[in-house]
Design an enzyme around this catalytic site. Sequence first.
Site, PDB file in Angstrom:
ATOM      1  N   SER A   1      19.542 -14.298  25.456  1.00 38.56           N
ATOM      2  CA  SER A   1      19.463 -14.740  26.848  1.00 38.56           C
ATOM      3  C   SER A   1      19.993 -16.163  26.975  1.00 38.56           C
ATOM      4  O   SER A   1      19.605 -17.053  26.221  1.00 38.56           O
ATOM      5  CB  SER A   1      18.001 -14.684  27.309  1.00 38.56           C
ATOM      6  OG  SER A   1      17.873 -15.138  28.639  1.00 38.56           O
TER       7      SER A   1
ATOM      8  N   CYS B 133      13.471 -27.790  24.817  1.00 37.80           N
ATOM      9  CA  CYS B 133      14.744 -27.401  25.440  1.00 37.80           C
ATOM     10  C   CYS B 133      15.218 -28.573  26.290  1.00 37.80           C
ATOM     11  O   CYS B 133      14.403 -29.304  26.845  1.00 37.80           O
ATOM     12  CB  CYS B 133      14.521 -26.173  26.329  1.00 37.80           C
ATOM     13  SG  CYS B 133      16.049 -25.494  27.039  1.00 37.80           S
TER      14      CYS B 133
ATOM     15  N   ASN C 188       6.322 -16.744  36.698  1.00 39.97           N
ATOM     16  CA  ASN C 188       5.044 -17.123  36.098  1.00 39.97           C
ATOM     17  C   ASN C 188       4.758 -18.523  36.591  1.00 39.97           C
ATOM     18  O   ASN C 188       5.480 -19.448  36.214  1.00 39.97           O
ATOM     19  CB  ASN C 188       5.157 -17.193  34.572  1.00 39.97           C
ATOM     20  CG  ASN C 188       5.007 -15.836  33.930  1.00 39.97           C
ATOM     21  OD1 ASN C 188       4.167 -15.032  34.321  1.00 39.97           O
ATOM     22  ND2 ASN C 188       5.831 -15.569  32.935  1.00 39.97           N
TER      23      ASN C 188
ATOM     24  N   CYS D  71      10.697 -24.060  34.487  1.00 40.25           N
ATOM     25  CA  CYS D  71      10.405 -23.665  33.103  1.00 40.25           C
ATOM     26  C   CYS D  71       9.571 -24.708  32.374  1.00 40.25           C
ATOM     27  O   CYS D  71       9.864 -25.903  32.421  1.00 40.25           O
ATOM     28  CB  CYS D  71      11.717 -23.434  32.360  1.00 40.25           C
ATOM     29  SG  CYS D  71      11.471 -22.873  30.663  1.00 40.25           S
TER      30      CYS D  71
ATOM     31  N   GLY E  33      14.341 -22.771  24.333  1.00 40.26           N
ATOM     32  CA  GLY E  33      15.638 -23.202  23.837  1.00 40.26           C
ATOM     33  C   GLY E  33      16.796 -22.464  24.472  1.00 40.26           C
ATOM     34  O   GLY E  33      16.619 -21.405  25.074  1.00 40.26           O
ATOM     35  N   GLU E  34      17.971 -23.045  24.333  1.00 41.46           N
ATOM     36  CA  GLU E  34      19.200 -22.411  24.818  1.00 41.46           C
ATOM     37  C   GLU E  34      20.011 -21.958  23.600  1.00 41.46           C
ATOM     38  O   GLU E  34      20.623 -22.783  22.920  1.00 41.46           O
ATOM     39  CB  GLU E  34      19.992 -23.407  25.689  1.00 41.46           C
ATOM     40  CG  GLU E  34      21.378 -22.948  26.077  1.00 41.46           C
ATOM     41  CD  GLU E  34      21.451 -21.494  26.562  1.00 41.46           C
ATOM     42  OE1 GLU E  34      20.735 -21.135  27.513  1.00 41.46           O
ATOM     43  OE2 GLU E  34      22.209 -20.706  25.956  1.00 41.46           O
TER      44      GLU E  34
ATOM     45  N   GLU F 112       6.932 -21.313  19.861  1.00 42.06           N
ATOM     46  CA  GLU F 112       6.210 -20.119  20.288  1.00 42.06           C
ATOM     47  C   GLU F 112       7.020 -18.861  19.981  1.00 42.06           C
ATOM     48  O   GLU F 112       8.231 -18.844  20.159  1.00 42.06           O
ATOM     49  CB  GLU F 112       5.980 -20.172  21.796  1.00 42.06           C
ATOM     50  CG  GLU F 112       5.049 -21.282  22.205  1.00 42.06           C
ATOM     51  CD  GLU F 112       4.810 -21.298  23.705  1.00 42.06           C
ATOM     52  OE1 GLU F 112       5.306 -20.396  24.406  1.00 42.06           O
ATOM     53  OE2 GLU F 112       4.128 -22.227  24.156  1.00 42.06           O
TER      54      GLU F 112
ATOM     55  N   CYS G  72       7.253 -19.319  29.223  1.00 45.33           N
ATOM     56  CA  CYS G  72       7.855 -20.082  28.120  1.00 45.33           C
ATOM     57  C   CYS G  72       7.244 -21.462  27.973  1.00 45.33           C
ATOM     58  O   CYS G  72       7.188 -22.227  28.904  1.00 45.33           O
ATOM     59  CB  CYS G  72       9.344 -20.269  28.372  1.00 45.33           C
ATOM     60  SG  CYS G  72      10.126 -18.847  29.073  1.00 45.33           S
TER      61      CYS G  72
ATOM     62  N   CYS H 101      15.640 -26.726  33.436  1.00 46.03           N
ATOM     63  CA  CYS H 101      15.410 -25.783  34.540  1.00 46.03           C
ATOM     64  C   CYS H 101      14.089 -26.115  35.247  1.00 46.03           C
ATOM     65  O   CYS H 101      13.069 -26.377  34.597  1.00 46.03           O
ATOM     66  CB  CYS H 101      15.393 -24.345  34.024  1.00 46.03           C
ATOM     67  SG  CYS H 101      16.967 -23.842  33.306  1.00 46.03           S
TER      68      CYS H 101
ATOM     69  N   CYS I  62       9.787 -11.945  21.070  1.00 47.91           N
ATOM     70  CA  CYS I  62      10.558 -12.972  21.766  1.00 47.91           C
ATOM     71  C   CYS I  62      10.603 -14.206  20.859  1.00 47.91           C
ATOM     72  O   CYS I  62       9.574 -14.784  20.532  1.00 47.91           O
ATOM     73  CB  CYS I  62       9.877 -13.275  23.098  1.00 47.91           C
ATOM     74  SG  CYS I  62      10.705 -14.545  24.041  1.00 47.91           S
TER      75      CYS I  62
ATOM     76  N   SER J 216      20.673 -15.850  32.722  1.00 44.85           N
ATOM     77  CA  SER J 216      19.702 -16.322  33.703  1.00 44.85           C
ATOM     78  C   SER J 216      20.451 -16.817  34.935  1.00 44.85           C
ATOM     79  O   SER J 216      21.200 -17.786  34.864  1.00 44.85           O
ATOM     80  CB  SER J 216      18.868 -17.463  33.108  1.00 44.85           C
ATOM     81  OG  SER J 216      18.116 -16.950  32.026  1.00 44.85           O
ATOM     82  N   LEU J 217      20.278 -16.114  36.028  1.00 44.07           N
ATOM     83  CA  LEU J 217      21.030 -16.436  37.247  1.00 44.07           C
ATOM     84  C   LEU J 217      20.121 -17.183  38.224  1.00 44.07           C
ATOM     85  O   LEU J 217      20.369 -18.325  38.570  1.00 44.07           O
ATOM     86  CB  LEU J 217      21.570 -15.144  37.852  1.00 44.07           C
ATOM     87  CG  LEU J 217      22.671 -15.273  38.882  1.00 44.07           C
ATOM     88  CD1 LEU J 217      23.904 -15.941  38.312  1.00 44.07           C
ATOM     89  CD2 LEU J 217      23.056 -13.885  39.428  1.00 44.07           C
ATOM     90  N   HIS J 218      19.094 -16.504  38.700  1.00 40.77           N
ATOM     91  CA  HIS J 218      18.015 -17.111  39.490  1.00 40.77           C
ATOM     92  C   HIS J 218      18.372 -17.561  40.902  1.00 40.77           C
ATOM     93  O   HIS J 218      17.482 -17.927  41.677  1.00 40.77           O
ATOM     94  CB  HIS J 218      17.346 -18.269  38.743  1.00 40.77           C
ATOM     95  CG  HIS J 218      16.864 -17.898  37.373  1.00 40.77           C
ATOM     96  ND1 HIS J 218      16.378 -16.646  37.073  1.00 40.77           N
ATOM     97  CD2 HIS J 218      16.802 -18.599  36.221  1.00 40.77           C
ATOM     98  CE1 HIS J 218      16.032 -16.602  35.790  1.00 40.77           C
ATOM     99  NE2 HIS J 218      16.285 -17.774  35.251  1.00 40.77           N
TER     100      HIS J 218
HETATM  101  N1  SAH Z   1      17.751 -20.688  27.750  1.00 40.47           N
HETATM  102  C1  SAH Z   1      17.814 -19.268  27.805  1.00 40.47           C
HETATM  103  C2  SAH Z   1      16.654 -18.559  27.112  1.00 40.47           C
HETATM  104  C3  SAH Z   1      15.290 -19.114  27.327  1.00 40.47           C
HETATM  105  S1  SAH Z   1      14.563 -18.875  28.921  1.00 40.47           S
HETATM  106  C4  SAH Z   1      17.928 -18.811  29.241  1.00 40.47           C
HETATM  107  O1  SAH Z   1      17.937 -19.640  30.135  1.00 40.47           O
HETATM  108  O2  SAH Z   1      18.098 -17.624  29.486  1.00 40.47           O
HETATM  109  C5  SAH Z   1      14.241 -17.148  28.959  1.00 40.47           C
HETATM  110  C6  SAH Z   1      13.986 -16.598  30.341  1.00 40.47           C
HETATM  111  O3  SAH Z   1      12.695 -16.975  30.832  1.00 40.47           O
HETATM  112  C7  SAH Z   1      15.011 -17.110  31.340  1.00 40.47           C
HETATM  113  O4  SAH Z   1      15.484 -16.098  32.184  1.00 40.47           O
HETATM  114  C8  SAH Z   1      14.176 -18.110  32.085  1.00 40.47           C
HETATM  115  O5  SAH Z   1      14.772 -18.391  33.301  1.00 40.47           O
HETATM  116  C9  SAH Z   1      12.827 -17.418  32.148  1.00 40.47           C
HETATM  117  N2  SAH Z   1      11.723 -18.277  32.581  1.00 40.47           N
HETATM  118  C10 SAH Z   1      11.550 -19.586  32.341  1.00 40.47           C
HETATM  119  N3  SAH Z   1      10.459 -20.060  32.971  1.00 40.47           N
HETATM  120  C11 SAH Z   1       9.928 -19.021  33.654  1.00 40.47           C
HETATM  121  C12 SAH Z   1       8.810 -18.873  34.513  1.00 40.47           C
HETATM  122  N4  SAH Z   1       8.019 -19.890  34.822  1.00 40.47           N
HETATM  123  N5  SAH Z   1       8.584 -17.652  35.044  1.00 40.47           N
HETATM  124  C13 SAH Z   1       9.391 -16.603  34.748  1.00 40.47           C
HETATM  125  N6  SAH Z   1      10.445 -16.683  33.950  1.00 40.47           N
HETATM  126  C14 SAH Z   1      10.731 -17.880  33.398  1.00 40.47           C
END
Ligand code: SAH
Length: 346
Positions: free
Chosen positions: A193, A111, A292, A118, A161-162, A91, A335, A115, A104, A216-218
């Site tokens: 990212s 991936c 999302n 995701c 992807g990472e 995508e 994503c 997470c 993007c 990405s901290l979260h």
């Molecule tokens: N692997 C990398 C880049 C891909 S994810 C990373 O982790 O940063 C890109 C961003 O989208 C990350 O911050 C990820 O946490 C976020 N993301 C993934 N799923 C999501 C969702 N359901 N809602 C909002 N953000 C999301």
Amino acid sequence: MVNIFGKTLEELTELLTEWGLPKFRGKQLADWMYKKSVTDFNEMQNLPKSMREKLATECVIDRAARVDQLDSADGRTSKFLLNFSDGVGVETVLMRQPYGNSICVSSQAGCNMGCAFCASTLHGMVRDLTAGEMLAQTYYINDMLSKSGEKVDTIVIMGSGEPLTNYDNVLKYIRLLHEDYCLGMSYRSVTLSTSGIVPNIYRLAQEEIPVNLSISLHAPENSLRSELMPINRKYPMADVVKAGGYYGEKTHRRVTYEYILIDGVNDNAKQAKELVELLKGQLASVNLIPINPVVERNWNRPSPERIEFFEKYLAKHHITVTVRREMGNDIQAACGQLRNRHLDNG
Ligand code: SAH
């Protein structure tokens, strides 16, 4: 057949000099391929016929083919499912922002970070993408925009992807974007990212390519972060934030910490306080992303009041904070969702 899309000028020149051709032919080929975005060797009029024929029998300019497209109702966001020659799809998203066209880009098909929130990771990882495949995503959209006199202005490597586990390919891609013979983009218009691959954050800081870094901290503490992001067990939060601090010092670029807000999971007052403590004193900012919702998980966005509370709390404690503007919610812009739909159906 050798795919030459994604080769540097040096690599192209080397290939052609091996064929006994003069060096300047490399520059001409790069010009056609990257500046004029031509994929058919026959159209490369200033190359001798014999060279064009040899290119056509031994090489190919492999780009990406559109399989599906979704446009948001407001017309500002378009999401593309693009396939490469082996049938693998990724995508790529175009967001028409007030400051320009942002895309993007995906760095891997699928991936394996796992997470919990995701969609990209639900089917695991198929493979790394090459530099040429990341560039092909960029050119697909750039060509489309150029028809109306526009171009890609900023790039976020934030698709599936990472990127820091596909380090060499991603670095090659970023360097190509910057080259004058390619898109000539400034490093400052590129953001990478990562979920926090600590050793490679340090490595990136040494490269002298001042791209923006998003981490990405979260979650503001280890146990919750490990639950949401299994990679935290390998690279714990404190080490990630320390690496982010180093990146900021070394590159003088403000590091952005992404923090998905999930109702009842990571959005309470104690967590806001912990987040402030964690980032205090760093050249950093926080990007709050109301989640999302992903069909496979039962998580929701906090209420607007909760989001505002979190935002205000950080701002009051001197943390630069933004809330991600909602774009493309109606087109499964979370994503991996469009790709999953195709995988599930077929
Ligand atoms: N692997 C990398 C880049 C891909 S994810 C990373 O982790 O940063 C890109 C961003 O989208 C990350 O911050 C990820 O946490 C976020 N993301 C993934 N799923 C999501 C969702 N359901 N809602 C909002 N953000 C999301």
